[in-house]
Design a protein around this motif. Structure first.
Motif, PDB file in Angstrom:
ATOM      1  N   LEU A  48      33.909  67.385  17.549  1.00 34.74           N
ATOM      2  CA  LEU A  48      35.060  67.767  18.366  1.00 34.74           C
ATOM      3  C   LEU A  48      34.810  67.466  19.842  1.00 34.74           C
ATOM      4  CD1 LEU A  48      37.854  69.186  18.536  1.00 34.74           C
ATOM      5  CD2 LEU A  48      36.595  71.319  18.921  1.00 34.74           C
ATOM      6  N   ASN A  79      41.170  70.986  11.960  1.00 32.96           N
ATOM      7  CA  ASN A  79      42.086  71.360  13.041  1.00 32.96           C
ATOM      8  C   ASN A  79      43.401  71.906  12.487  1.00 32.96           C
ATOM      9  OD1 ASN A  79      40.251  70.580  14.987  1.00 32.96           O
ATOM     10  ND2 ASN A  79      41.125  68.535  15.251  1.00 32.96           N
ATOM     11  N   TRP A  80      43.890  71.307  11.400  1.00 42.25           N
ATOM     12  CA  TRP A  80      45.117  71.813  10.786  1.00 42.25           C
ATOM     13  C   TRP A  80      44.901  73.200  10.184  1.00 42.25           C
ATOM     14  CZ3 TRP A  80      49.776  70.654  11.789  1.00 42.25           C
ATOM     15  CH2 TRP A  80      50.152  69.356  12.137  1.00 42.25           C
ATOM     16  N   LEU A 127      37.644  77.286   9.571  1.00 44.19           N
ATOM     17  CA  LEU A 127      37.581  75.990  10.242  1.00 44.19           C
ATOM     18  C   LEU A 127      36.299  75.251   9.873  1.00 44.19           C
ATOM     19  CD1 LEU A 127      38.503  75.498  13.967  1.00 44.19           C
ATOM     20  CD2 LEU A 127      36.504  74.400  13.017  1.00 44.19           C
ATOM     21  N   TYR A 154      35.857  71.864   7.338  1.00 44.40           N
ATOM     22  CA  TYR A 154      35.218  70.648   7.844  1.00 44.40           C
ATOM     23  C   TYR A 154      33.993  70.277   7.009  1.00 44.40           C
ATOM     24  CZ  TYR A 154      32.645  67.377  10.713  1.00 44.40           C
ATOM     25  OH  TYR A 154      31.956  66.260  11.137  1.00 44.40           O
ATOM     26  N   TYR A 197      31.051  70.410  13.076  1.00 43.88           N
ATOM     27  CA  TYR A 197      32.421  70.344  13.587  1.00 43.88           C
ATOM     28  C   TYR A 197      32.448  70.292  15.120  1.00 43.88           C
ATOM     29  CZ  TYR A 197      37.041  71.903  15.041  1.00 43.88           C
ATOM     30  OH  TYR A 197      38.255  72.007  15.689  1.00 43.88           O
ATOM     31  N   PHE A 211      42.885  75.369  11.376  1.00 41.29           N
ATOM     32  CA  PHE A 211      42.858  76.241  12.553  1.00 41.29           C
ATOM     33  C   PHE A 211      44.287  76.610  12.966  1.00 41.29           C
ATOM     34  CE2 PHE A 211      42.890  76.889  17.146  1.00 41.29           C
ATOM     35  CZ  PHE A 211      41.839  77.784  17.320  1.00 41.29           C
ATOM     36  N   ILE A 244      37.723  66.321  10.491  1.00 39.38           N
ATOM     37  CA  ILE A 244      38.023  67.142  11.674  1.00 39.38           C
ATOM     38  C   ILE A 244      39.528  67.371  11.794  1.00 39.38           C
ATOM     39  CG2 ILE A 244      38.302  65.329  13.436  1.00 39.38           C
ATOM     40  CD1 ILE A 244      36.610  67.072  15.293  1.00 39.38           C
ATOM     41  N   LYS A 245      40.330  66.425  11.307  1.00 37.89           N
ATOM     42  CA  LYS A 245      41.782  66.620  11.313  1.00 37.89           C
ATOM     43  C   LYS A 245      42.180  67.734  10.340  1.00 37.89           C
ATOM     44  CE  LYS A 245      42.850  61.847  12.606  1.00 37.89           C
ATOM     45  NZ  LYS A 245      43.525  60.582  12.223  1.00 37.89           N
TER      46      LYS A 245
END
Length: 312
Positions: free
Chosen positions: A16, A171-172, A221, A225, A12, A174, A167-168
């Motif tokens: 990122l 991130n969501w 997170l 991922y 991840y 998170f 990764i989206k």
């Protein structure tokens, strides 16, 4: 280590860091590389591994010397070291040393992992400006023009569409965890407040449990991922990721064993109290500025010779 380690081992942090630098506007790319490098220390060893080659490739495409990019990619995460806008592994690591050290002076003192946050948060933009100024003033001019002489420019590592979608999702996840923390903290009757005083900072579950909260945050997170990107296919790989992330703690545990013996004898001998009194007598006639500057100078000298946080 388990939470952030899983996010690192899953890939991840690598994606990122790469994505942020790739999408940076051309006139801000130098600032972004440095800033991402400084903030990247929250990912442990990922930033000084990912950023230097990535920065070298970007510098080459921009017409700068790639070695200058590699230097900046190395200096930003390791020069910044613990400076960050986000609490990271170094905060939890150093807290384990700071608490018993402070207890030598005052056994009733209350500390937490975020006790250093104001300093590290303020240091991040200061280091950003300093590193950028040195890069433009000295590093780039000294490196001069780079002529590859027909050599093919190496491309940055390519990531699949599945990884970029993953990764989206991560991130969501998170964002959702952060919103849950806010919902448990902001209301006056929030579960993460001190139930007697209502304080968010002083002796609250939020501050006392910040280590566990960070673990859960990065654990979710990294797990989201890894599952979405397919970098973790079964429980065996999950176990290996956690094991690999903790393997770097081996040297730290060895240091802690001997440090614990030293601390025990130090307390038994009362040397801490004796040194504190003697030091107070020595510094009694010194101004606060002399004390502060002297301590910063001592720390700066130590930093040149000792790299590991636990050793410092």
């Amino acid at each position: 280590m388990l939470g952030i380690g899983l996010a690192e081992q899953s890939g991840y942090f690598e994606l990122l860091l790469t994505s942020v630098v790739e999408k940076a506007p051309g006139n801000l790319v130098l600032w972004v590389i440095i800033f991402v490098g400084i903030l990247g220390n929250v990912a442990g060893d990922a930033a000084p591994i990912v950023i230097p080659p990535l920065a070298a490739i970007i510098f080459l495409k921009m017409g700068y010397h790639p070695v200058a990019g590699a230097i900046v990619g190395y200096v930003a995460p390791l020069g910044g070291f613990a400076a960050n806008l986000i609490p990271g592994m170094s905060d939890a690591l150093v807290y384990a040393f700071t608490e018993p050290a402070a207890a030598l002076v005052d056994g009733s003192i209350s500390l937490n992992v975020l006790m250093n946050y104001y300093f590290i948060a303020f240091s991040a933009p200061v280091l950003l400006v300093v590193i950028y100024w040195i890069l433009k003033k000295y590093t780039l001019p000294r490196m001069g023009e780079y002529k590859p002489e027909g050599q093919k420019i190496q491309e940055a590592k390519e990531f699949s569409d599945r990884e970029r979608k993953a990764i989206k999702w991560a991130n969501w996840s998170f964002v959702l965890v952060v919103l849950a923390l806010v919902a448990l903290t902001v209301p006056s009757s929030g579960l993460l407040r001190n139930q007697e005083t209502g304080s968010i900072v002083n002796d609250s579950p939020l501050m006392n449990g910040i280590g566990l909260i960070m673990t859960i945050l990065f654990f979710i997170l990294g797990l989201v991922y890894a599952l979405a990107a397919g970098t973790m296919k079964n429980s065996r790989e999950f176990s290996k990721m956690l094991s690999d992330s903790m393997s770097s703690m081996g040297s730290f545990i060895v240091i802690v064993f001997f440090a614990a013996q030293m601390m025990a004898y130090f307390e038994w001998s009362n040397l801490g109290t004796i040194l504190a009194v003697s030091g107070a007598d020595l510094l009694q006639d010194q101004s606060g500025m002399v004390l502060v500057v002297g301590f910063i100078g001592l720390t700066a000298i130590i930093n040149l010779f000792i790299g590991r946080a636990s050793s410092k």
